[in-house]
Design a protein around this motif. Structure first.
Motif, mmCIF file in Angstrom:
data_model
loop_
_atom_site.group_PDB
_atom_site.id
_atom_site.type_symbol
_atom_site.label_atom_id
_atom_site.label_comp_id
_atom_site.label_asym_id
_atom_site.label_seq_id
_atom_site.Cartn_x
_atom_site.Cartn_y
_atom_site.Cartn_z
ATOM 1 N N LEU A 1 0.857 -1.189 0.000
ATOM 2 C CA LEU A 1 0.000 0.000 0.000
ATOM 3 C C LEU A 1 0.887 1.230 0.000
ATOM 4 O O LEU A 1 1.781 1.360 0.842
ATOM 5 N N TYR A 2 0.647 2.128 -0.954
ATOM 6 C CA TYR A 2 1.375 3.401 -1.017
ATOM 7 C C TYR A 2 0.378 4.528 -0.798
ATOM 8 O O TYR A 2 -0.622 4.629 -1.501
ATOM 9 N N VAL A 3 0.660 5.381 0.197
ATOM 10 C CA VAL A 3 -0.232 6.481 0.569
ATOM 11 C C VAL A 3 0.494 7.799 0.326
ATOM 12 O O VAL A 3 1.559 8.037 0.900
ATOM 13 N N ASP A 4 -0.086 8.638 -0.521
ATOM 14 C CA ASP A 4 0.522 9.936 -0.836
ATOM 15 C C ASP A 4 -0.569 10.846 -1.366
ATOM 16 O O ASP A 4 -1.429 10.394 -2.136
ATOM 17 N N ASP A 5 -0.552 12.100 -0.974
ATOM 18 C CA ASP A 5 -1.584 13.026 -1.440
ATOM 19 C C ASP A 5 -1.275 13.617 -2.811
ATOM 20 O O ASP A 5 -2.068 14.386 -3.343
ATOM 21 N N GLU A 6 -0.158 13.245 -3.416
ATOM 22 C CA GLU A 6 0.200 13.714 -4.757
ATOM 23 C C GLU A 6 -0.126 12.633 -5.782
ATOM 24 O O GLU A 6 0.531 11.586 -5.830
ATOM 25 N N PRO A 7 -1.128 12.872 -6.635
ATOM 26 C CA PRO A 7 -1.538 11.849 -7.613
ATOM 27 C C PRO A 7 -0.416 11.374 -8.523
ATOM 28 O O PRO A 7 -0.349 10.182 -8.855
ATOM 29 N N ILE A 8 0.495 12.251 -8.927
ATOM 30 C CA ILE A 8 1.583 11.842 -9.821
ATOM 31 C C ILE A 8 2.499 10.832 -9.138
ATOM 32 O O ILE A 8 2.972 9.882 -9.763
ATOM 33 N N ASN A 9 2.736 11.013 -7.831
ATOM 34 C CA ASN A 9 3.570 10.053 -7.098
ATOM 35 C C ASN A 9 2.904 8.685 -7.032
ATOM 36 O O ASN A 9 3.574 7.656 -7.179
ATOM 37 N N LEU A 10 1.604 8.665 -6.806
ATOM 38 C CA LEU A 10 0.863 7.395 -6.765
ATOM 39 C C LEU A 10 0.956 6.679 -8.112
ATOM 40 O O LEU A 10 1.208 5.474 -8.174
ATOM 41 N N MET A 11 0.755 7.427 -9.192
ATOM 42 C CA MET A 11 0.783 6.843 -10.528
ATOM 43 C C MET A 11 2.175 6.307 -10.863
ATOM 44 O O MET A 11 2.319 5.182 -11.351
ATOM 45 N N LEU A 12 3.205 7.089 -10.576
ATOM 46 C CA LEU A 12 4.567 6.654 -10.885
ATOM 47 C C LEU A 12 4.967 5.424 -10.080
ATOM 48 O O LEU A 12 5.616 4.514 -10.601
ATOM 49 N N PHE A 13 4.585 5.372 -8.814
ATOM 50 C CA PHE A 13 4.899 4.211 -7.985
ATOM 51 C C PHE A 13 4.242 2.961 -8.570
ATOM 52 O O PHE A 13 4.895 1.927 -8.732
ATOM 53 N N LYS A 14 2.974 3.079 -8.909
ATOM 54 C CA LYS A 14 2.249 1.929 -9.444
ATOM 55 C C LYS A 14 2.853 1.464 -10.765
ATOM 56 O O LYS A 14 3.090 0.267 -10.970
ATOM 57 N N VAL A 15 3.133 2.392 -11.661
ATOM 58 C CA VAL A 15 3.711 2.043 -12.966
ATOM 59 C C VAL A 15 5.058 1.340 -12.792
ATOM 60 O O VAL A 15 5.348 0.366 -13.490
ATOM 61 N N ASN A 16 5.865 1.808 -11.859
ATOM 62 C CA ASN A 16 7.207 1.252 -11.695
ATOM 63 C C ASN A 16 7.248 -0.094 -10.991
ATOM 64 O O ASN A 16 8.178 -0.862 -11.204
ATOM 65 N N PHE A 17 6.257 -0.397 -10.159
ATOM 66 C CA PHE A 17 6.340 -1.615 -9.350
ATOM 67 C C PHE A 17 5.233 -2.636 -9.589
ATOM 68 O O PHE A 17 5.266 -3.721 -9.018
ATOM 69 N N GLN A 18 4.261 -2.330 -10.436
ATOM 70 C CA GLN A 18 3.126 -3.240 -10.610
ATOM 71 C C GLN A 18 3.500 -4.571 -11.258
ATOM 72 O O GLN A 18 2.755 -5.540 -11.121
ATOM 73 N N ASP A 19 4.626 -4.651 -11.932
ATOM 74 C CA ASP A 19 5.034 -5.933 -12.512
ATOM 75 C C ASP A 19 5.605 -6.890 -11.470
ATOM 76 O O ASP A 19 5.634 -8.094 -11.690
#
Length: 84
Positions: free
Chosen positions: A8-26
């Motif tokens: 679970l990644y919690v951050d109030d910045e949408p770009i950070n959430l998106m980048l985290f997911k893109v980089n680690f979802q595999d």
């Protein structure tokens, strides 16, 4: 059944959430949210989550408050705080 580690990644910045997911979802199953309050709800609905990464500065509940509350409910959870 998905056997990947769930994070679970919690951050109030949408770009950070998106980048985290893109980089680690595999490699991991990634859950993201923009507040500590909703992070707690996700943990309650997904007790299989093994690790939490939280931003420190967020409106409402900050990262330390969120992690303290999460650890009280889920003592085996691994938790990490990020700050800019």
């Amino acid at each position: 059944m998905n056997d990947t580690v769930q994070i679970l990644y919690v951050d109030d910045e949408p770009i950070n959430l998106m980048l985290f997911k893109v980089n680690f979802q595999d490699s991991f199953t990634i859950h993201t949210t923009d507040s500590g309050e909703s992070g707690l709800q996700i943990l309650r609905h997904h007790p299989e989550i093994k690790a939490v990464i939280s931003d420190m500065k967020m409106p409402g509940m900050n990262g330390v408050e969120f992690i303290a509350t999460a650890k009280a409910e889920f003592p085996d959870l691994s938790c990490f705080i990020l700050t800019g």
